[in-house]
Design an enzyme around this catalytic site. Structure first.
Site, PDB file in Angstrom:
ATOM      1  N   GLY A  31       0.833  -1.201   0.000  1.00  0.00           N
ATOM      2  CA  GLY A  31       0.000   0.000   0.000  1.00  0.00           C
ATOM      3  C   GLY A  31       0.865   1.247   0.000  1.00  0.00           C
ATOM      4  O   GLY A  31       2.002   1.226  -0.469  1.00  0.00           O
ATOM      5  N   SER A  32       0.315   2.313   0.575  1.00  0.00           N
ATOM      6  CA  SER A  32       0.997   3.601   0.464  1.00  0.00           C
ATOM      7  C   SER A  32       2.214   3.674   1.385  1.00  0.00           C
ATOM      8  O   SER A  32       2.287   2.987   2.410  1.00  0.00           O
ATOM      9  CB  SER A  32       0.031   4.725   0.828  1.00  0.00           C
ATOM     10  OG  SER A  32      -0.205   4.704   2.211  1.00  0.00           O
ATOM     11  N   GLY A  90       2.574   2.474   5.245  1.00  0.00           N
ATOM     12  CA  GLY A  90       3.658   1.510   5.441  1.00  0.00           C
ATOM     13  C   GLY A  90       4.606   1.956   6.549  1.00  0.00           C
ATOM     14  O   GLY A  90       5.049   1.142   7.361  1.00  0.00           O
ATOM     15  N   GLU A 139       5.714  -3.404   0.742  1.00  0.00           N
ATOM     16  CA  GLU A 139       5.757  -3.138  -0.696  1.00  0.00           C
ATOM     17  C   GLU A 139       4.956  -1.865  -0.902  1.00  0.00           C
ATOM     18  O   GLU A 139       3.742  -1.877  -1.019  1.00  0.00           O
ATOM     19  CB  GLU A 139       5.166  -4.333  -1.440  1.00  0.00           C
ATOM     20  CG  GLU A 139       5.679  -4.460  -2.842  1.00  0.00           C
ATOM     21  CD  GLU A 139       4.597  -4.212  -3.845  1.00  0.00           C
ATOM     22  OE1 GLU A 139       4.596  -3.087  -4.389  1.00  0.00           O
ATOM     23  OE2 GLU A 139       3.767  -5.097  -4.065  1.00  0.00           O
ATOM     24  N   CYS A 143       1.795  -0.985  -8.902  1.00  0.00           N
ATOM     25  CA  CYS A 143       3.001  -0.494  -8.219  1.00  0.00           C
ATOM     26  C   CYS A 143       4.132  -0.412  -9.226  1.00  0.00           C
ATOM     27  O   CYS A 143       5.057   0.378  -9.068  1.00  0.00           O
ATOM     28  CB  CYS A 143       3.406  -1.457  -7.119  1.00  0.00           C
ATOM     29  SG  CYS A 143       2.161  -1.589  -5.868  1.00  0.00           S
TER      30      CYS A 143
HETATM   31  C1  UN1 Z   1       1.544  -4.492  -7.661  1.00  0.00           C
HETATM   32  O1  UN1 Z   1       1.261  -3.587  -8.416  1.00  0.00           O
HETATM   33  O2  UN1 Z   1       1.420  -4.375  -6.414  1.00  0.00           O
HETATM   34  O3  UN1 Z   1       4.594  -6.905 -11.886  1.00  0.00           O
HETATM   35  C2  UN1 Z   1       1.995  -5.834  -8.107  1.00  0.00           C
HETATM   36  C3  UN1 Z   1       3.396  -6.638 -12.085  1.00  0.00           C
HETATM   37  C4  UN1 Z   1       2.381  -7.573 -11.478  1.00  0.00           C
HETATM   38  C5  UN1 Z   1       2.314  -7.366 -10.000  1.00  0.00           C
HETATM   39  C6  UN1 Z   1       2.175  -5.944  -9.583  1.00  0.00           C
HETATM   40  N1  UN1 Z   1       2.750  -8.929 -11.765  1.00  0.00           N
HETATM   41  O4  UN1 Z   1       3.034  -5.683 -12.728  1.00  0.00           O
END
Ligand code: UN1
Length: 517
Positions: A248-249, A253, A270, A304
């Site tokens: 998350g953010s 975090g 993450e 992410c």
């Molecule tokens: C995420 O955005 O938290 O690598 C995970 C990727 C995906 C997972 C993203 N397999 O874009």
């Protein structure tokens, strides 16, 4: 017409999974009754309307779940790891059968395209099979002892009940990266999903808990839908949860990190990414365009790993940006269930506001919107949260390019030499994913060297987004701490024990110390 079709899709999807009405958001060996519970509504960003309702956990539900999962842990840790692996493989097999239905649910609640929705479930299947193989490979090392007749080695033991707090954008895959691996390690898992995608969690947990029960396996996974900050605090402060894995953010975090560290617990964090692609004048143009477009547009820029910045060599800047703009003008935005649509909606109204406030900020700092910058109204889906993917010509020193906006905004910059490109690339607080597009071996190796990308993931001639489960996933700097998914990330879910055995007739001491009694 559009909304009638979509309403039918909603009804069919919910019905096929038995999720039409009020759903319990609490699974603790069985689904906890929905009577007298406060509820949240699961919404679809595709048409902005309600899917169904989900009940929220209270403190006593959490306490009960921690107690139960600790009890189940005592049973589960006695299973030989390969037996645990067989059970996790069966979960993968069941997900293969459910892939279409669950993929549709992911689309419905998060606005992913058909292929991305199913891809999410595929990611769960992949990690289930990976974890199953891993169950026979939880290796410890053996060392030569300095003492005669001594054996020195290490072994890995289960950790306990871990917690996974997942985000809306990968509402089930990221949970499974943690939970499937933790399960073969012998742990039980408490799952707190994002309230923005909690129905996916309910649907997935239904499928998985049924399979576990059909196999006669203990209920090793608990689900707790709760209001974000409340549930997060219960988990972070709970001394019997040795590991909290949070996606998350950065702001949240940091709070979790602080609270869990205070009790010397472990975390995997993450958090935000601000991923950059370097596009060299020695790139394969077609490939670079596709790689950057996929990275910036997929999941409407809500990964992410989304590409948020492209730093392009000045010799090809005009050509690259023009071609990319053409792709942006052509790309189909709309109902992500429709064939050909590549960009669906943002998750909610707040995300649309975030998109606009970042663009406003960028313009204030001198950025120039080259394409996009507007809402998109999709006929029949007027309450959905659609925006036009946007390219902003920017200056790498602008403040806004240093922060992550979960929306399809791509900042583009020019560079002259690779050192400059790397400086721009690394000059942000985050460090998740990165890419270089080049056919020059020297450039590629510099990018991958100690003075190259400072991220947890570094890609050559492929997008910043779209990682496979086999590698370790995670980032550096403000992106967080630790790794999840493949490689040796499993070690975070176990405790290491160093063992020394003496099979001699005396006790010789290490370091030559004498102690005669
Ligand atoms: C995420 O955005 O938290 O690598 C995970 C990727 C995906 C997972 C993203 N397999 O874009």
């Amino acid at each position: 017409m559009e909304n009638e079709n979509f309403q039918k899709f909603r009804e069919d999807t919910l019905q096929s999974l038995g999720l039409e009405k009020v759903n319990s958001g609490i699974f603790n060996g069985k689904w906890v009754t929905t009577a007298n519970k406060s509820k949240i509504r699961s919404m679809s960003p595709i048409d902005g309307l309600v899917n169904s309702e989900i009940t929220l956990a209270e403190r006593k539900d959490f306490d009960g779940m921690v107690r139960n999962l600790s009890r189940v842990f005592e049973e589960w840790r006695e299973y030989p790891a390969p037996k645990r692996g067989e059970i996790i493989k069966a979960l993968g097999d069941a997900l293969v059968k459910d892939k279409t239905r669950l993929g549709a649910l992911v689309s419905l609640e998060t606005g992913k395209t058909v292929s991305e929705g199913e891809g999410e479930i595929q990611e769960m299947i992949d990690i289930a099979y990976f974890a199953s193989g891993l169950s026979r490979q939880l290796y410890g090392l053996t060392m030569g002892s300095e003492r005669p007749h001594h054996r020195l080695y290490e072994q890995w033991l289960p950790l306990g009940t871990i917690a996974v707090i997942s985000a809306f954008n990968f509402p089930s895959a990221v949970w499974s990266w943690n939970a499937m691996v933790a399960a073969v390690c012998g742990d039980t898992t408490l799952w707190k999903p994002s309230t923005k995608a909690a129905l996916v969690a309910v649907g997935v947990m239904k499928s998985i808990s049924e399979t576990l029960s059909n196999l006669g396996a203990p209920p090793i996974f608990g689900l707790m839908v709760s209001r974000g900050s409340e549930g997060g605090e219960w988990i972070s402060n709970e001394p019997s949860i040795p590991l909290v894995s949070f996606t998350g953010s950065t702001a949240t975090g940091k709070k979790i990190y602080e609270t869990v560290s205070r009790r010397v617990g472990r975390v995997i964090l993450e958090l935000g990414g601000n991923n950059c692609a370097i596009v060299s004048n020695r790139c394969d143009m077609k490939l670079a365009l596709k790689g950057v477009a996929f990275g910036a547009l997929a999941t409407a820029g809500q990964r992410c790993t989304s590409t948020r910045r492209a730093v392009v060599h000045e010799d090809i800047y005009e050509e690259f940006v023009k071609n990319l703009k053409d792709i942006y003008k052509k790309v189909k935005i709309g109902n992500p269930r429709e064939p050909g649509v590549l960009v669906g909606p943002l998750i909610d109204r707040k995300a649309v506001e975030g998109y606009f406030s970042s663009l406003k900020e960028a313009e204030k700092e001198g950025g120039k919107i080259l394409v996009g910058g507007t809402v998109k109204t999709i006929p029949g889906l007027e309450n959905g949260h659609y925006v036009a993917p946007t390219i902003v010509e920017a200056n790498p020193n602008m403040n806004i390019v240093r922060s992550e906006t979960f929306a399809p905004i791509l900042y583009v910059f020019k560079y002259r030499d690779l050192n400059e490109a790397l400086r721009i690339h690394n000059n942000v607080p985050q460090g998740l994913s990165s890419a270089i597009f080049t056919t020059d071996l020297r450039e590629e190796e510099v990018f991958l060297s100690a003075r190259g990308s400072d991220c947890g993931i570094a890609n050559v001639n492929t997008s910043t987004a779209g990682a496979e489960i086999g590698g370790a996933f995670g980032g550096e700097k403000e992106t967080g701490y630790g790794r999840e998914s493949g490689s040796d990330a499993w070690k975070a879910y176990m405790r290491r024990q160093t063992v020394t055995k003496n099979y001699g007739m005396d006790i010789p001491l290490s370091q030559g110390v004498k102690f005669e009694v």
